[in-house]
Design an enzyme around this catalytic site. Structure first.
Site, PDB file in Angstrom:
ATOM      1  N   ARG A 159       0.806  -1.212   0.000  1.00 48.76           N
ATOM      2  CA  ARG A 159       0.000   0.000   0.000  1.00 48.76           C
ATOM      3  C   ARG A 159       0.849   1.276   0.000  1.00 48.76           C
ATOM      4  O   ARG A 159       0.673   2.131  -0.855  1.00 48.76           O
ATOM      5  CB  ARG A 159      -0.844  -0.033   1.284  1.00 48.76           C
ATOM      6  CG  ARG A 159      -1.967   0.883   1.377  1.00 48.76           C
ATOM      7  CD  ARG A 159      -2.766   0.444   2.591  1.00 48.76           C
ATOM      8  NE  ARG A 159      -2.667  -0.999   2.744  1.00 48.76           N
ATOM      9  CZ  ARG A 159      -3.487  -1.853   2.148  1.00 48.76           C
ATOM     10  NH1 ARG A 159      -4.458  -1.418   1.409  1.00 48.76           N
ATOM     11  NH2 ARG A 159      -3.329  -3.154   2.321  1.00 48.76           N
ATOM     12  N   THR A 160       1.752   1.373   0.938  1.00 50.71           N
ATOM     13  CA  THR A 160       2.511   2.621   1.075  1.00 50.71           C
ATOM     14  C   THR A 160       3.381   2.861  -0.155  1.00 50.71           C
ATOM     15  O   THR A 160       3.455   3.972  -0.681  1.00 50.71           O
ATOM     16  CB  THR A 160       3.379   2.581   2.353  1.00 50.71           C
ATOM     17  OG1 THR A 160       2.547   2.253   3.447  1.00 50.71           O
ATOM     18  CG2 THR A 160       4.028   3.914   2.623  1.00 50.71           C
TER      19      THR A 160
ATOM     20  N   HIS B 233       5.609   6.479  11.352  1.00 47.84           N
ATOM     21  CA  HIS B 233       5.085   6.339  10.002  1.00 47.84           C
ATOM     22  C   HIS B 233       4.364   7.650   9.680  1.00 47.84           C
ATOM     23  O   HIS B 233       3.141   7.701   9.610  1.00 47.84           O
ATOM     24  CB  HIS B 233       4.110   5.151   9.960  1.00 47.84           C
ATOM     25  CG  HIS B 233       3.739   4.711   8.583  1.00 47.84           C
ATOM     26  ND1 HIS B 233       4.184   5.339   7.442  1.00 47.84           N
ATOM     27  CD2 HIS B 233       2.942   3.707   8.162  1.00 47.84           C
ATOM     28  CE1 HIS B 233       3.676   4.730   6.387  1.00 47.84           C
ATOM     29  NE2 HIS B 233       2.922   3.737   6.801  1.00 47.84           N
TER      30      HIS B 233
ATOM     31  N   LYS C 246      24.130  -7.513   0.614  1.00 45.70           N
ATOM     32  CA  LYS C 246      25.590  -7.682   0.561  1.00 45.70           C
ATOM     33  C   LYS C 246      26.268  -7.031   1.762  1.00 45.70           C
ATOM     34  O   LYS C 246      27.489  -6.967   1.829  1.00 45.70           O
ATOM     35  CB  LYS C 246      26.132  -7.047  -0.728  1.00 45.70           C
ATOM     36  CG  LYS C 246      25.588  -7.684  -1.990  1.00 45.70           C
ATOM     37  CD  LYS C 246      26.077  -6.898  -3.202  1.00 45.70           C
ATOM     38  CE  LYS C 246      25.348  -7.345  -4.457  1.00 45.70           C
ATOM     39  NZ  LYS C 246      25.529  -6.394  -5.555  1.00 45.70           N
TER      40      LYS C 246
ATOM     41  N   ARG D  20      11.296   2.716   3.582  1.00 46.79           N
ATOM     42  CA  ARG D  20      10.766   1.936   4.704  1.00 46.79           C
ATOM     43  C   ARG D  20      11.869   0.974   5.127  1.00 46.79           C
ATOM     44  O   ARG D  20      12.565   0.399   4.285  1.00 46.79           O
ATOM     45  CB  ARG D  20       9.531   1.148   4.291  1.00 46.79           C
ATOM     46  CG  ARG D  20       9.143   0.120   5.346  1.00 46.79           C
ATOM     47  CD  ARG D  20       7.775  -0.441   5.118  1.00 46.79           C
ATOM     48  NE  ARG D  20       6.762   0.567   5.378  1.00 46.79           N
ATOM     49  CZ  ARG D  20       5.470   0.303   5.434  1.00 46.79           C
ATOM     50  NH1 ARG D  20       5.029  -0.915   5.232  1.00 46.79           N
ATOM     51  NH2 ARG D  20       4.601   1.266   5.684  1.00 46.79           N
TER      52      ARG D  20
END
Lengths: 140, 304
Positions: free
Chosen positions: B51-52, B129, B80, B101
Site C-alpha cells: 500500500r505505502t 510512520h 551484501k 521503509r
C-alpha cells in the site's frame, strides 16, 4: 584515614556514595600515569556519606560523563596547593558513546559503527532516550 | 533541504498547509499533473509493503514524475552488507527525493544525516510512520471538516502500532482532543507517549479494554491490526490477534456520524459486513493517502 592533599590536580567532590568507582572507570582514570585516590563512604555534613576522587595532575575531564553519572558533584581545580576554581556539572543534553541502546529493533543494533547518541528528554527525572529509536535508557 | 522523519518535524501550520494543498489537488488534479516533470522519486523498501509503496509511486506519477526503487531488502545491496548511509548516498545520485521503509527503528534518521536529497520516512519498524499520520489527518479533515473538538478511539495494538503513536502525537497539538485507548493489557500504549505527549500536553484520555463500553462517545474509531512481524513470540501473537473484531453489533450504539478508520491492511479486526456502512472511511482513507503524499512531495521538492 588520611589521604595526602594534592599540589596540582583535581578533586572531584560530593560524589554520591558508591558512584566513585563508576566515575573512576568511566573516565578511565586507571590509565593515567599519576596518583589517583578514590575515597568511598567519607563522612559528609551535607550528604551523610559521599565519595571523593583526587587526581594528582591537571587533566581534561569529560564533563558529559560526569554530568550523566552524577550531576551533584563538585569539581575543584588545585594549583600550588590552592583551590583556584570550583564548578558544578549538569546533566548533558546529549551524550555520545557513553551508554548503548538495548532495543533489538534499533538501527544501532545492526549498524554498529553508528555513534550511540542519547538525548535528555526529561531533565527533572534525568531520562535519556536513544536519538534513533527513542527507547528510554534503563540502567537495569 | 527538509526531510520528513517524524511527524514532529512538521509544525501544525505546515500540516494545515499540506492538507490545504491536498484538498486543492483533489479539487483540481489537472493543475498538478506536470508539477514533477523530470523529477524522480526513489522508493527504497527494505521491508515489504504494498500500500505505502504504491501510494508513493501513484502520487509521483500523478505529479508527472518518474519512479525507481526496490521492494525488499533481498533485492538491494543491503543483502551484501551495505550500510543504510551508503545506500542512500548512492541512490541520491539517481533521484530527487527518497521514500524509504526499513525494519530497524531510526534507519530513516540515519539516512537523512548523509543524504543529499529529501528523505521521507515511509515507516521504520514499530516506531514512526509520518505519512500514514498525514493520511489520517487528511481523512479526519475530509470526513469531519475539522481537526479539533474530537473524541478519538484508538483500538487494538497500541503498543507496536506506529500509526497510532504518530497519530496521538499529531492530534495532541489540536484543541480539545480526547482519546479513548482501547487495548488488551499487553498492547497498551507505551509509557513514553503517555508521559511525553498526553500528560505533557494535558490531553484527556482513558484506557479501557472494551470497545462496547466506549463506542457511543466516539467521533472517530481508529482500528489497528495486531501485527505478526512485531512479535518475537508466535504464541503471544496468536493469543492477541483476534482480541477485537468490529462488527455491526458493536456499532449499534455508535454515533451516526462516527468515522471508522483503519491504516490497512485489515486481517479480521473489522468484519466485512461493516464495509458498506457509510461510516466506514478506510477505503476513502487509502485514496486520501495518495493526495497527501502528492502534497508532501511538492513541499519537500519546494515546488509551488
Amino acid at each position: 584515614m588520611n589521604i595526602d592533599s594534592i599540589k596540582n590536580g583535581i578533586v572531584i567532590d560530593h560524589i554520591k556514595a558508591k558512584n566513585g568507582l563508576e566515575i573512576f572507570n568511566a573516565l578511565k582514570l586507571g590509565e593515567l600515569d599519576c596518583s589517583v585516590a578514590i575515597i568511598t563512604n567519607a563522612k559528609s555534613k551535607k550528604m551523610g556519606r559521599k565519595d571523593i576522587i583526587k587526581i594528582d595532575k591537571s587533566i581534561d575531564l569529560d564533563l558529559d560523563i560526569l554530568g550523566y553519572i552524577d550531576e551533584d558533584i563538585t569539581i575543584n581545580i588545585i594549583k600550588d596547593d590552592i583551590r583556584v576554581d570550583k564548578y558544578h556539572v549538569e546533566a548533558p543534553k546529549e551524550i555520545v558513546n557513553i551508554i548503548k541502546c538495548k532495543n533489538p529493533r534499533c538501527i544501532t543494533s545492526s549498524e554498529q559503527e553508528l555513534d550511540q547518541i542519547f538525548v535528555l528528554t526529561d531533565k527533572e527525572n534525568k531520562k535519556y532516550r536513544c536519538k534513533y529509536c527513542e527507547t528510554l535508557y534503563n540502567q537495569n | 533541504m527538509r526531510h520528513l522523519i517524524d511527524i514532529k518535524d512538521l509544525s501544525i501550520q505546515e500540516i494545515d498547509e499540506l492538507i490545504k494543498v491536498a484538498n486543492d489537488i483533489i479539487a483540481h488534479p489537472d493543475k498538478y499533473s506536470e508539477k514533477c516533470h523530470n523529477k524522480k522519486l526513489a522508493t527504497l523498501f527494505f521491508e515489504p509493503s504494498t500500500r505505502t509503496r504504491l501510494s508513493f509511486e501513484a502520487a509521483m506519477m500523478e505529479l508527472g514524475g518518474n519512479v525507481i526503487g526496490f521492494s525488499s531488502a533481498s533485492s538491494s545491496s543491503t543483502a551484501k552488507g551495505e550500510s543504510v548511509s551508503d545506500t542512500i548516498r548512492t541512490v541520491g545520485c539517481y533521484s530527487d527525493i527518497i521514500a524509504m521503509r526499513h525494519p530497524k527503528e531510526g534507519a530513516p534518521l540515519v539516512a537523512s544525516i548523509k543524504s543529499t536529497v529529501p528523505i521521507i520516512n515511509a515507516g521504520d519498524g514499530g516506531h514512526n510512520h509520518p505519512t500514514q499520520t498525514l493520511t489520517d489527518l487528511l481523512t479526519i479533515y475530509r470526513e469531519k471538516q475539522r481537526l479539533d473538538n474530537l473524541t478519538i478511539g484508538l483500538c487494538g495494538d497500541l503498543k507496536f502500532g506506529r500509526t497510532v503513536h504518530s497519530l496521538v502525537t499529531a492530534m495532541s497539538q489540536y484543541k480539545n482532543i480526547k482519546f479513548v485507548l482501547i487495548s488488551p493489557e499487553e498492547l497498551k500504549i507505551p509509557e513514553y507517549l503517555k508521559e511525553g505527549v498526553l500528560e505533557k500536553n494535558n490531553i484527556e484520555y482513558i484506557q479501557t479494554d472494551s470497545i462496547e463500553d466506549s463506542i457511543a462517545k466516539l467521533d472517530i474509531l481508529y482500528m489497528t491490526r495486531v501485527q505478526r512481524e512485531r512479535f518475537f513470540n508466535e504464541e503471544d501473537y496468536l493469543r492477541l490477534k483476534d482480541y477485537y473484531i468490529l462488527d455491526k453489533e458493536k456499532l449499534k450504539n455508535a454515533k451516526d456520524d462516527l468515522c471508522i478508520m483503519h491504516p490497512l491492511p485489515r486481517v479480521n479486526e473489522i468484519s466485512t459486513e461493516v464495509d458498506d456502512d457509510p461510516r466506514a472511511a478506510y477505503f476513502r482513507q487509502v485514496r486520501y493517502g495518495k493526495y497527501i503524499r502528492m502534497a508532501l512531495i511538492l513541499k519537500l521538492l519546494e515546488i509551488e
